[in-house]
Design an enzyme around this catalytic site. Structure first.
Site, PDB file in Angstrom:
ATOM      1  N   ILE A   1      43.635  40.516  35.191  1.00  0.00           N
ATOM      2  CA  ILE A   1      42.470  40.398  35.381  1.00  0.00           C
ATOM      3  C   ILE A   1      41.751  39.419  34.471  1.00  0.00           C
ATOM      4  O   ILE A   1      43.068  38.653  33.904  1.00  0.00           O
ATOM      5  CB  ILE A   1      41.903  41.862  34.041  1.00  0.00           C
ATOM      6  CG1 ILE A   1      43.149  41.803  33.005  1.00  0.00           C
ATOM      7  CG2 ILE A   1      42.118  43.156  34.649  1.00  0.00           C
ATOM      8  CD1 ILE A   1      42.116  43.462  32.077  1.00  0.00           C
ATOM      9  N   ASP A   2      41.093  38.841  34.319  1.00  0.00           N
ATOM     10  CA  ASP A   2      40.465  37.649  33.749  1.00  0.00           C
ATOM     11  C   ASP A   2      40.618  37.940  32.443  1.00  0.00           C
ATOM     12  O   ASP A   2      40.733  39.020  31.294  1.00  0.00           O
ATOM     13  CB  ASP A   2      39.611  37.269  34.316  1.00  0.00           C
ATOM     14  CG  ASP A   2      38.830  37.655  35.328  1.00  0.00           C
ATOM     15  OD1 ASP A   2      39.510  37.268  36.185  1.00  0.00           O
ATOM     16  OD2 ASP A   2      37.719  37.505  35.796  1.00  0.00           O
ATOM     17  N   ARG A   3      40.954  37.009  32.011  1.00  0.00           N
ATOM     18  CA  ARG A   3      41.126  36.594  30.126  1.00  0.00           C
ATOM     19  C   ARG A   3      39.786  36.985  29.485  1.00  0.00           C
ATOM     20  O   ARG A   3      40.671  37.680  28.784  1.00  0.00           O
ATOM     21  CB  ARG A   3      41.027  35.194  30.129  1.00  0.00           C
ATOM     22  CG  ARG A   3      41.508  34.667  29.067  1.00  0.00           C
ATOM     23  CD  ARG A   3      41.160  33.440  28.387  1.00  0.00           C
ATOM     24  NE  ARG A   3      41.981  32.810  26.665  1.00  0.00           N
ATOM     25  CZ  ARG A   3      42.141  31.467  26.598  1.00  0.00           C
ATOM     26  NH1 ARG A   3      41.478  30.703  27.463  1.00  0.00           N
ATOM     27  NH2 ARG A   3      41.639  31.372  24.750  1.00  0.00           N
TER      28      ARG A   3
ATOM     29  N   HIS B   1      37.204  36.791  40.740  1.00  0.00           N
ATOM     30  CA  HIS B   1      35.580  37.256  40.190  1.00  0.00           C
ATOM     31  C   HIS B   1      34.658  37.517  40.792  1.00  0.00           C
ATOM     32  O   HIS B   1      34.223  37.491  41.307  1.00  0.00           O
ATOM     33  CB  HIS B   1      35.064  36.070  40.182  1.00  0.00           C
ATOM     34  CG  HIS B   1      36.258  35.123  39.243  1.00  0.00           C
ATOM     35  ND1 HIS B   1      35.965  33.559  38.571  1.00  0.00           N
ATOM     36  CD2 HIS B   1      37.132  35.027  38.068  1.00  0.00           C
ATOM     37  CE1 HIS B   1      36.374  33.442  37.449  1.00  0.00           C
ATOM     38  NE2 HIS B   1      37.231  34.138  37.516  1.00  0.00           N
TER      39      HIS B   1
END
Length: 314
Positions: A142-144, A241
């Site tokens: 998952i994104d930072r 995203h």
């Protein structure tokens, strides 16, 4: 350090089905991801003497050629490299753990792994916290800036099984997000292909494009807020995203999104305590590879996320 010659590694049954890039990351743990993708792109990595792509899936008995590569001088992350408070925070937010896997409620701002200028990330911290575990690998990413459920495998066979569940769309991934503006009535399903483009400055961007990869998200308004909405999102696909760009396509960028959102709007919310992306991986459901039991994990909202909901409640 430069290996004296190329490595030839035979793929075992446990690693069969794994992507080439993930296979390389395990065997070249200290190599930056950019280097790994570069040697694949240049054809220096071969499978059965043939060129491959990073997404190529390996088969039992395949022979992978890994070329000699320059490794960073500092090739070991030490416990002293990471603030004790960060290690303690991760330990306190392990949601579930057994001998086969673990689920962590990842904080926003912590990358899932080192690279791109970062010497360490969540997986490096977990390896230090669990030094007796022979193998800890990220099942997904998952994104930072995104918080919430992250699944980690402790065995190759467990990793392989969970990757199969991902490919067969058997994982239940649900998110909570705050969108700026009000979500369009009747817009529950966003089915728009996404394409990842490289920018002139070396960065990248994701956009809706007919020649992109299929992407489907399901949005439900959970609560109307002041100038915004709290929405739950269920993913059918897991593109980079995806939630952020699908929300933007409906005129409702995610609150705190510095990449796709409105900076002026985001600035208005910072004094309210929300200084990051308002996206949280709340639920993660999967079949345990060993016990075969269905598991549904819930990651509690972090304090800043709960606070902004209370502030914006009508």
């Amino acid at each position: 350090m430069i290996p004296p010659k190329a490595q030839l590694i035979e793929v075992t049954e446990e690693d069969a089905g794994q992507r080439v890039d993930n296979f390389l990351m395990r065997h070249l743990r200290k190599a930056p991801r950019t280097l790994i993708y570069r040697i694949v792109r240049k054809g220096e990595v071969r499978v059965n003497k043939g060129r491959v792509q990073a997404s190529t899936r390996l088969k039992n008995g395949d022979v992978v050629r890994i070329p000699p590569v320059f490794m960073p001088e500092k090739d070991v992350v030490l416990e002293s490299d990471i603030p004790h408070s960060e290690m303690q925070r991760i330990e306190e937010h392990i949601l579930y753990e057994d001998k086969d896997l673990m689920v962590v409620n990842k904080p926003s701002g912590v990358a899932v792994h080192g690279g791109s200028g970062l010497s360490w990330g969540l997986i490096e911290m977990l390896r230090l916290l669990r030094p007796l575990a022979k193998r800890l690998e990220l099942v997904h990413r998952i994104d930072r800036d995104t918080s919430g459920c992250l699944l980690i495998a402790k065995k190759a066979s467990v990793l392989k099984n969970l990757h199969e569940q991902i490919r067969e769309d058997k994982l239940d991934k649900r998110y909570l997000a705050i969108v700026t503006g009000h979500w369009p009535k009747g817009m529950a399903k966003v089915d728009l292909p996404l394409r990842k483009d490289t920018l002139p400055d070396g960065g990248w961007n994701v956009c809706v494009a007919q020649n992109g990869k299929p992407a489907v998200s399901y949005f439900t308004v959970e609560r109307r807020l002041k100038g915004s909405d709290l929405v739950s999102v269920k993913l059918k696909t897991g593109r980079t995203h995806q939630i952020r760009v699908h929300a933007l396509s409906q005129g409702c960028a995610l609150l705190g999104d510095d990449k796709y959102g409105d900076r002026a709007v985001n600035k208005q919310y910072r004094p309210m305590g929300m200084k990051r992306l308002a996206l949280h991986a709340q639920f993660l459901g999967f079949t345990h590879p060993v016990t075969e039991q269905w598991m549904l994990m819930e990651a509690p909202l972090w304090p800043d996320f709960k606070h902004i909901i209370d502030v914006l409640a009508e």
